[in-house]
Write a protein that holds these residues in place. Structure first.
Motif, PDB file in Angstrom:
ATOM      1  N   ASP A 100      61.973  41.382  41.046  1.00 30.20           N
ATOM      2  CA  ASP A 100      60.845  40.439  41.046  1.00 30.20           C
ATOM      3  C   ASP A 100      59.516  41.202  40.973  1.00 30.20           C
ATOM      4  OD1 ASP A 100      60.225  41.338  43.583  1.00 30.20           O
ATOM      5  OD2 ASP A 100      61.014  39.587  44.626  1.00 30.20           O
ATOM      6  N   ALA A 101      58.436  40.441  40.972  1.00 35.41           N
ATOM      7  CA  ALA A 101      57.121  41.062  40.799  1.00 35.41           C
ATOM      8  C   ALA A 101      56.764  41.979  41.969  1.00 35.41           C
ATOM      9  CB  ALA A 101      56.051  39.979  40.660  1.00 35.41           C
ATOM     10  N   PHE A 102      57.451  41.812  43.125  1.00 32.51           N
ATOM     11  CA  PHE A 102      57.208  42.665  44.298  1.00 32.51           C
ATOM     12  C   PHE A 102      58.068  43.931  44.249  1.00 32.51           C
ATOM     13  CE2 PHE A 102      55.297  39.660  47.720  1.00 32.51           C
ATOM     14  CZ  PHE A 102      54.487  39.063  46.780  1.00 32.51           C
ATOM     15  N   GLY A 103      58.877  44.079  43.185  1.00 31.26           N
ATOM     16  CA  GLY A 103      59.720  45.270  43.054  1.00 31.26           C
ATOM     17  C   GLY A 103      61.035  45.172  43.807  1.00 31.26           C
ATOM     18  N   VAL A 104      61.374  43.969  44.269  1.00 34.85           N
ATOM     19  CA  VAL A 104      62.607  43.792  45.051  1.00 34.85           C
ATOM     20  C   VAL A 104      63.713  43.281  44.130  1.00 34.85           C
ATOM     21  CG1 VAL A 104      63.643  42.542  46.990  1.00 34.85           C
ATOM     22  CG2 VAL A 104      61.267  43.322  47.120  1.00 34.85           C
TER      23      VAL A 104
ATOM     24  N   GLY B 295      56.247  42.745  51.761  1.00 37.06           N
ATOM     25  CA  GLY B 295      56.581  42.043  50.517  1.00 37.06           C
ATOM     26  C   GLY B 295      58.034  42.159  50.120  1.00 37.06           C
TER      27      GLY B 295
ATOM     28  N   ARG C 118      60.036  37.035  50.777  1.00 31.14           N
ATOM     29  CA  ARG C 118      58.953  36.077  50.510  1.00 31.14           C
ATOM     30  C   ARG C 118      58.981  34.967  51.555  1.00 31.14           C
ATOM     31  NH1 ARG C 118      56.698  36.304  45.016  1.00 31.14           N
ATOM     32  NH2 ARG C 118      57.729  38.093  44.047  1.00 31.14           N
TER      33      ARG C 118
ATOM     34  N   ASP D 203      51.606  38.524  43.791  1.00 32.08           N
ATOM     35  CA  ASP D 203      52.240  39.361  42.756  1.00 32.08           C
ATOM     36  C   ASP D 203      51.345  40.526  42.311  1.00 32.08           C
ATOM     37  OD1 ASP D 203      54.219  37.548  42.921  1.00 32.08           O
ATOM     38  OD2 ASP D 203      54.127  36.838  40.850  1.00 32.08           O
TER      39      ASP D 203
ATOM     40  N   VAL E 263      50.325  43.067  45.815  1.00 37.39           N
ATOM     41  CA  VAL E 263      51.325  43.649  46.712  1.00 37.39           C
ATOM     42  C   VAL E 263      51.452  45.167  46.582  1.00 37.39           C
ATOM     43  CG1 VAL E 263      53.263  43.188  45.126  1.00 37.39           C
ATOM     44  CG2 VAL E 263      53.702  43.426  47.565  1.00 37.39           C
ATOM     45  N   TRP E 264      51.410  45.682  45.359  1.00 35.81           N
ATOM     46  CA  TRP E 264      51.588  47.126  45.164  1.00 35.81           C
ATOM     47  C   TRP E 264      50.417  47.892  45.768  1.00 35.81           C
ATOM     48  CZ3 TRP E 264      56.213  48.756  43.491  1.00 35.81           C
ATOM     49  CH2 TRP E 264      57.038  47.812  42.885  1.00 35.81           C
TER      50      TRP E 264
ATOM     51  N   ARG F 269      50.580  47.642  49.778  1.00 32.76           N
ATOM     52  CA  ARG F 269      51.593  48.501  50.414  1.00 32.76           C
ATOM     53  C   ARG F 269      51.066  49.913  50.679  1.00 32.76           C
ATOM     54  NH1 ARG F 269      56.459  46.928  46.607  1.00 32.76           N
ATOM     55  NH2 ARG F 269      57.200  45.073  47.673  1.00 32.76           N
TER      56      ARG F 269
END
Lengths: 268, 212
Positions: A250-254, B50, B53, B68, B71-72, B75
């Protein structure tokens, strides 16, 4: 060419060999007789149908028809790989098709154009058997590589997420898993390259010899096809993982756990 | 750096962990998250990073809501130490060094001296650096994970049961280390009294479970 054909009666006699495994299965009471008979019937029907079809394809030898046949083989391989990896069709179908197409087409066209130096790149006599050999190996490598990649992230979710938390981009976080997947996917081809000729005489070489060619011609073909197979597996596994990342994370990298046909949680 | 958890409802594997949870951790505050097993303490941290969800509510870091796009970036403000850390399978020194190879951490200078200093502080032998991570004991793994978190030098520290495998002396060292972290926002999940006593506040998230 000096090839000895197998007559219909000769082939029928070939089925006589089945008596030996059948007797062993009966003697040891292995419950595989039904499966063996179904397998034998399916093999015969499928190969005869393919044989009839290939005779038409070879006679017509139209480039578009040959390309269509290879495309159809890739589509069937696509479905087989997805079934083998345990990942949902919708997530993997398109990325895997592109990966299989590239993994087959690049070494195949190079083989026909540069190695065999044929003017017609889509000649049925070369494109279909050589394409089939490359694709068959890509299929096996893809199942091993893709399953290893996604299952190892799924089972080691904690370590994977720790990398993201430590600052890894998705590409950086998946790299150790990609490395391990490629290692596992390449190992069978590399092992077979290392032992070829000593442990077994491969199918293509045998076919060329049976077709009436000199052994050295068969050896040259075999060396070239092994290189083409390894190139194809490298392209297809790497591309399949890279392209499927977009649909499987997903967009969160999960890693999206819904990609698995069995989506039971594997860790927390 | 401030963390704002606003009206958060979280499910995991179909189970409701808590609903309408709100926590505000001000910059430099040290909060202890408490509650019985399975009430969602670890999942709360995973949501802040993240990895899960929320069904409802928002999480903001330094005023920026997590989504979206953010989040990067968000973190990068957080160092995270999990419960029973999984350090993978490699040489300890390589594992400690790995985050320093990430592009995101390019601004961080790799300092063998800092590693040595933390190893001395947490009573770890330098010989461990050459061992395989799989050969470490639970307590050694936990201390190595804490050291990695400290080396990243991020403004927020999330520690999930950091003392669970530590002896009394190591717990005291950890407490002293956390006390010296001025300006860092620290959220700790712990049942350890030494850590609980030194928190600015203890938040029991069990009260946010449905029906309580």
């Amino acid at each position: 060419m000096n090839i000895t054909s197998i007559s219909v009666w000769g082939l029928a006699a070939g089925y006589g060999l089945f008596i030996i495994p059948l007797a062993i299965l009966l003697w040891v009471r292995v419950p595989l007789i039904g499966t063996m008979l179904i397998g034998a019937v399916r093999m015969t029907v499928q190969l005869l149908l393919v044989g009839f079809y290939l005779q038409i394809v070879f006679t017509l030898n139209k480039p578009w028809l040959n390309a269509l046949w290879v495309g159809l083989m890739i589509l069937v391989a696509d479905i087989s790989v997805i079934r083998g990896t345990g990942i949902r069709f919708g997530r993997l179908a398109w990325p895997l098709f592109v990966a299989l197409l590239a993994g087959t087409a690049v070494p195949l066209l190079y083989f026909v154009d540069v190695i065999l130096q044929k003017s017609n790149l889509l000649d049925a006599r070369f494109v279909i058997p050589i394409g089939g050999m490359i694709l068959g190996n890509c299929l096996r490598a893809d199942i091993i590589g893709i399953r290893r990649f996604y299952q190892s992230i799924r089972q080691g979710e904690k370590a994977f997420c720790q990398q993201l938390a430590d600052g890894a981009t998705l590409a950086e976080a998946v790299r150790p898993y990609l490395r391990s997947a490629l290692h596992e996917a390449f190992s069978p081809t590399l092992a077979s390259m290392a032992t070829i000729g000593l442990v077994s005489l491969p199918g293509m070489m045998t076919g060329v010899i049976l077709g009436g060619s000199e052994p050295m011609t068969a050896i040259f073909y075999q060396i070239a096809i092994m290189i083409a197979i390894f190139t194809g597996t490298a392209i297809t596994v790497w591309l399949a993982v890279e392209l499927s990342r977009k649909t499987c994370f997903d967009a969160f990298g999960v890693l999206n756990r819904h990609i698995f046909t069995d989506n039971a949680p594997q860790g927390r | 750096m401030e963390i704002l958890i606003d009206n958060l409802t979280l499910r995991y594997d179909g189970h409701l962990l808590f609903e309408n949870l709100s926590i505000r951790a001000l910059s430099g505050q040290k909060l202890c998250i408490a509650g019985p097993s399975g009430c969602g303490k670890s999942s709360l941290f995973r949501a802040v990073l993240g990895f899960i969800r929320p069904q409802q509510g928002t999480i903001s870091i330094a005023g920026q809501p997590m989504n979206d796009k953010s989040v990067w970036h968000l973190r990068r403000h957080i160092a995270y130490v999990t419960q029973e850390p999984d350090l993978g399978q490699e040489v300890v020194l390589d594992r400690i060094r790995r985050p320093f190879d990430y592009k995101t951490n390019a601004h961080l200078a790799w300092s063998p001296q800092a590693v040595k200093g933390y190893f001395e502080r947490f009573k770890l032998s330098p010989k461990l650096l050459q061992k395989q991570t799989t050969d470490l004991s639970g307590g050694e793994k936990q201390r190595v994970a804490i050291i990695i978190g400290l080396l990243l030098n991020r403004p927020i520290l999330l520690l999930d049961e950091p003392a669970s495998a530590l002896d009394k002396e190591s717990r005291q060292i950890l407490k002293n280390t956390l006390c010296q972290l001025s300006g860092k926002t620290v959220l700790v999940v712990s049942h350890d009294e030494v850590l609980l006593d030194n928190a600015d506040a203890v938040i029991d998230i069990a009260v946010f479970r449905r029906g309580l």
